[in-house]
Design an enzyme around this catalytic site. Structure first.
Site, PDB file in Angstrom:
ATOM      1  N   GLU A 124       9.667   1.368  10.962  1.00  0.00           N
ATOM      2  CA  GLU A 124      10.923   2.275  10.804  1.00  0.00           C
ATOM      3  C   GLU A 124      10.135   3.876  10.980  1.00  0.00           C
ATOM      4  OE1 GLU A 124      13.915   1.790  10.076  1.00  0.00           O
ATOM      5  OE2 GLU A 124      14.129  -0.110   9.438  1.00  0.00           O
TER       6      GLU A 124
ATOM      7  N   LYS B 122       0.885  -1.249   0.062  1.00  0.00           N
ATOM      8  CA  LYS B 122       0.059  -0.046  -0.055  1.00  0.00           C
ATOM      9  C   LYS B 122       0.817   1.253   0.048  1.00  0.00           C
ATOM     10  CE  LYS B 122      -1.905   2.998   2.011  1.00  0.00           C
ATOM     11  NZ  LYS B 122      -1.448   4.422   1.735  1.00  0.00           N
TER      12      LYS B 122
ATOM     13  N   GLU C 140       9.502  16.241  15.318  1.00  0.00           N
ATOM     14  CA  GLU C 140       9.696  16.166  14.058  1.00  0.00           C
ATOM     15  C   GLU C 140       8.949  16.895  12.999  1.00  0.00           C
ATOM     16  OE1 GLU C 140       8.811  12.465  11.884  1.00  0.00           O
ATOM     17  OE2 GLU C 140      10.788  12.289  11.015  1.00  0.00           O
TER      18      GLU C 140
ATOM     19  N   CYS D  22      13.948  11.176   7.042  1.00  0.00           N
ATOM     20  CA  CYS D  22      13.774  10.672   8.117  1.00  0.00           C
ATOM     21  C   CYS D  22      15.163  11.205   9.058  1.00  0.00           C
ATOM     22  CB  CYS D  22      13.143   9.422   8.475  1.00  0.00           C
ATOM     23  SG  CYS D  22      14.100   8.199   7.292  1.00  0.00           S
TER      24      CYS D  22
HETATM   25  P1  NAD Z   1       2.351   8.588   7.611  1.00  0.00           P
HETATM   26  O1  NAD Z   1       2.633   7.637   8.951  1.00  0.00           O
HETATM   27  O2  NAD Z   1       1.207   9.465   7.636  1.00  0.00           O
HETATM   28  O3  NAD Z   1       2.057   7.492   6.485  1.00  0.00           O
HETATM   29  C1  NAD Z   1       2.742   6.636   5.958  1.00  0.00           C
HETATM   30  C2  NAD Z   1       1.916   5.462   5.236  1.00  0.00           C
HETATM   31  O4  NAD Z   1       1.022   4.971   6.263  1.00  0.00           O
HETATM   32  C3  NAD Z   1       1.171   5.917   4.263  1.00  0.00           C
HETATM   33  O5  NAD Z   1       1.264   4.930   3.189  1.00  0.00           O
HETATM   34  C4  NAD Z   1      -0.221   6.205   4.767  1.00  0.00           C
HETATM   35  O6  NAD Z   1      -1.335   5.950   3.913  1.00  0.00           O
HETATM   36  C5  NAD Z   1      -0.297   4.844   5.759  1.00  0.00           C
HETATM   37  N1  NAD Z   1      -1.189   5.152   6.839  1.00  0.00           N
HETATM   38  C6  NAD Z   1      -1.671   6.108   7.302  1.00  0.00           C
HETATM   39  N2  NAD Z   1      -2.741   5.807   8.165  1.00  0.00           N
HETATM   40  C7  NAD Z   1      -2.970   4.416   8.414  1.00  0.00           C
HETATM   41  C8  NAD Z   1      -3.520   3.776   9.242  1.00  0.00           C
HETATM   42  N3  NAD Z   1      -4.333   4.033  10.073  1.00  0.00           N
HETATM   43  N4  NAD Z   1      -3.429   2.281   8.882  1.00  0.00           N
HETATM   44  C9  NAD Z   1      -2.378   1.996   7.992  1.00  0.00           C
HETATM   45  N5  NAD Z   1      -1.755   2.641   7.107  1.00  0.00           N
HETATM   46  C10 NAD Z   1      -1.753   4.174   7.197  1.00  0.00           C
HETATM   47  O7  NAD Z   1       3.887   8.937   7.257  1.00  0.00           O
HETATM   48  P2  NAD Z   1       4.302   9.999   6.002  1.00  0.00           P
HETATM   49  O8  NAD Z   1       3.585  11.455   6.267  1.00  0.00           O
HETATM   50  O9  NAD Z   1       3.991   9.451   4.769  1.00  0.00           O
HETATM   51  O10 NAD Z   1       5.850   9.882   6.206  1.00  0.00           O
HETATM   52  C11 NAD Z   1       6.620  10.681   6.821  1.00  0.00           C
HETATM   53  C12 NAD Z   1       7.163   9.978   8.083  1.00  0.00           C
HETATM   54  O11 NAD Z   1       7.699   8.931   7.847  1.00  0.00           O
HETATM   55  C13 NAD Z   1       8.029  10.696   8.924  1.00  0.00           C
HETATM   56  O12 NAD Z   1       7.704  10.647  10.319  1.00  0.00           O
HETATM   57  C14 NAD Z   1       9.472  10.237   8.535  1.00  0.00           C
HETATM   58  O13 NAD Z   1      10.378  10.437   9.631  1.00  0.00           O
HETATM   59  C15 NAD Z   1       8.964   8.728   8.610  1.00  0.00           C
HETATM   60  N6  NAD Z   1      10.075   7.788   7.672  1.00  0.00           N
HETATM   61  C16 NAD Z   1      10.797   7.090   8.314  1.00  0.00           C
HETATM   62  C17 NAD Z   1      11.959   6.717   7.572  1.00  0.00           C
HETATM   63  C18 NAD Z   1      12.756   5.362   8.276  1.00  0.00           C
HETATM   64  O14 NAD Z   1      13.283   4.889   7.445  1.00  0.00           O
HETATM   65  N7  NAD Z   1      12.804   5.407   9.634  1.00  0.00           N
HETATM   66  C19 NAD Z   1      12.101   6.698   6.442  1.00  0.00           C
HETATM   67  C20 NAD Z   1      11.305   7.799   5.702  1.00  0.00           C
HETATM   68  C21 NAD Z   1       9.959   8.226   6.370  1.00  0.00           C
END
Ligand code: NAD
Length: 487
Positions: A255, A180, A386, A288
């Site tokens: 992650e 997804k 963040e 991130c």
């Molecule tokens: P997000 O948590 O909003 O969304 C990530 C994914 O989760 C998307 O595909 C979204 O549709 C899905 N999602 C959202 N709500 C959900 C739910 N209730 N159930 C299941 N899936 C759901 O994050 P974002 O804004 O897309 O990404 C930014 C975040 O990701 C930042 O916090 C960043 O630090 C983190 N990040 C971490 C890494 C790492 O390797 N540690 C890498 C990249 C980004």
């Protein structure tokens, strides 16, 4: 329309389930962060599409899991070849969809996507050790069995790169996959699905369902038919997913976010330190791992700040397709407003904004100027939360103990950077830092054999090499007695 023209290439906007394109009754609008151009209406999946995809992945699992690492490896290497043959196409699609620099996608990211697939395929074939232990004449045979359907949920900041960190080891381990992708950046995953078909990956082994997190994402994580959940994204979403996973006791790999320190010790090479500091604006701060808290020894703070200012002033903001651009747009209006909210509140609280602090008036749209906040109050929101945008804070310290406490003083523990000219001094600091990855005098160097992940709220588990297989495989020990045999 089921396909759209993206940078001259046809990209399907429907799901990819059991080797077929599947539409949804509803769609959502996808626009480019570069200039707001309408890219297409994307299929908006929910429970029904997720169920279809999980069933397809379950049906494909027995044959795929029994194929063995070598046959799977051949197909996955073919897929990696196809990614390599399509680097330009994938790079152009990704840049239009998520606004990150085209030159980075061409030179670094898309070659890395191919490597993500190839590395884990080869690792499963050649490196995964099937240990044998002897116990009083008994033999312990340790095997890495495929575990079932892996549910993969990914963010928008490096869409295909982060997805293939999961797809590579999951498929190599013999799992089948339902991906997804993030709703704001669905396009490269769709194109990649076409490449899996061309590579001969059997129908049902790799599936993509598009849609919102609250709909498709939550349906996927709650599905009883999945064996693993691998999620990259934010801490609040991880908490929701952890609850969903609890009902079925589905193992999770997380992650998550960070607020990493970039520590400049008094003995640092200041040119190198300034170069590394300015890199923390990469991908318009939507990384991130960014060391967004620059912690500088007070004795060199002014000299460092001057060099940092020079390098930051030389950054060019603009269209990410232009090779001269260093910083592109933010991903989406919702995210842009969130970043602006953090900065506006910092200004209202009287923090000292040394540069930036506002949208780029000349460019308009989603372009936010690189920003530095000087010496914000310890514990304030801008220091602890963040932001995931081009907003750095700089703070000074006087002793090692002080900087260690500052560095470890957030709920995160994803990464840390230390700049120092003295190996012993650097080691004294790194020994005390709590972080999944620490870079000394460098940034962003990543070896797929090494573990990657976050401590504290920055994650659960590690990716890379054996750590990825430890998650995607079901590790089994078969103990064989020397007795009872009829030969
Ligand atoms: P997000 O948590 O909003 O969304 C990530 C994914 O989760 C998307 O595909 C979204 O549709 C899905 N999602 C959202 N709500 C959900 C739910 N209730 N159930 C299941 N899936 C759901 O994050 P974002 O804004 O897309 O990404 C930014 C975040 O990701 C930042 O916090 C960043 O630090 C983190 N990040 C971490 C890494 C790492 O390797 N540690 C890498 C990249 C980004």
């Amino acid at each position: 329309m089921s396909t759209i023209d993206v940078a001259g290439v046809a990209v399907d906007t429907r799901h990819y389930i059991n080797g077929q394109r599947v539409a949804s009754a509803e769609t959502y609008v996808n626009t480019s962060p570069i200039d707001g151009t309408f890219l297409g209406d994307i299929a908006r999946g929910g429970e029904a599409e997720i169920d279809l995809a999980v069933r397809a992945a379950r049906a494909a699992f027995p044959a795929w899991s029994k194929l063995g690492p070598h046959k799977r490896g051949e197909l996955l290497n073919k897929l990696a070849d196809l990614v390599e043959a399509n680097i330009e196409t994938l790079a152009n699609i990704e840049t239009l969809d998520n606004g990150a620099l085209l030159r980075s996608h061409l030179r670094g990211v898309m070659p890395r996507v191919a490597m993500n697939i190839r590395f884990f395929a080869d690792f499963a074939m050649n490196e995964l050790k099937h240990d044998v232990f002897e116990t009083r004449g008994h033999t312990n045979n340790v095997s890495w069995d495929p575990s079932g359907v892996a549910a993969l949920i990914t963010p928008w900041n490096a869409p295909l790169m982060l997805a293939t960190w999961k797809i590579g080891p999951a498929l190599a381990a013999g799992d089948t996959v339902v991906l997804k992708p993030a709703e704001w950046t669905p396009l490269t995953a769709s194109y990649f699905a076409d490449l899996t078909k061309q590579a001969g990956i059997p129908d049902g082994v790799f599936n993509v369902v598009n849609g919102y997190g609250k709909e498709a994402g939550s349906a996927l994580t709650a599905h009883p038919g999945i064996a693993r959940i691998s999620f990259t994204g934010s801490v609040p979403t991880a908490k929701i997913i952890a609850h969903a996973a609890a009902d079925n006791l589905t193992p999770v790999s997380f992650e998550l976010g960070g607020k990493s320190p970039c520590i400049v010790l008094a003995d640092a090479d200041l040119d190198l330190a300034a170069e590394i500091a300015v890199e923390q604006y990469d991908n318009a701060g939507q990384v991130c791992l960014s060391g967004t808290r620059i912690l500088v020894h007070e004795s060199i703070a002014d000299a460092f700040a001057e060099k940092f200012r020079e390098k930051a002033a030389a950054l060019t903001q603009g269209d990410p397709r232009d090779p001269a651009t260093d910083i592109g747009p933010q991903i989406h209006q919702v995210h842009f407003d969130r970043i602006k909210g953090f900065v506006d509140r910092a200004i209202a609280e009287g923090h000292n904004i040394v540069w930036g602090g506002e949208p780029n008036a000349e460019l308009g749209g989603l372009y936010f100027t690189p920003t530095l906040v000087m010496n914000p109050a310890p514990g304030s929101e801008i220091v602890t939360s963040e932001i995931f945008g081009p907003v750095l804070v700089m703070q000074t310290f006087s002793t090692d103990d002080e900087v260690i406490a500052m560095a470890n003083g957030t709920e995160f523990g994803l990464a840390a950077v230390v700049v120092s000219g003295d190996r012993d001094h650097a080691a004294r600091i790194t020994n005390e830092l709590v972080a999944g990855t620490i870079w000394v005098n460098c940034f962003f160097v990543r070896d797929l054999r090494a573990p990657f992940g976050g401590s504290k709220k920055s994650g659960i588990g590690r990716d890379g090499g054996i750590w990825s297989f430890d998650f995607y495989a079901d590790v089994k020990n078969t103990v064989i007695s020397p007795n009872g045999w009829k030969e």
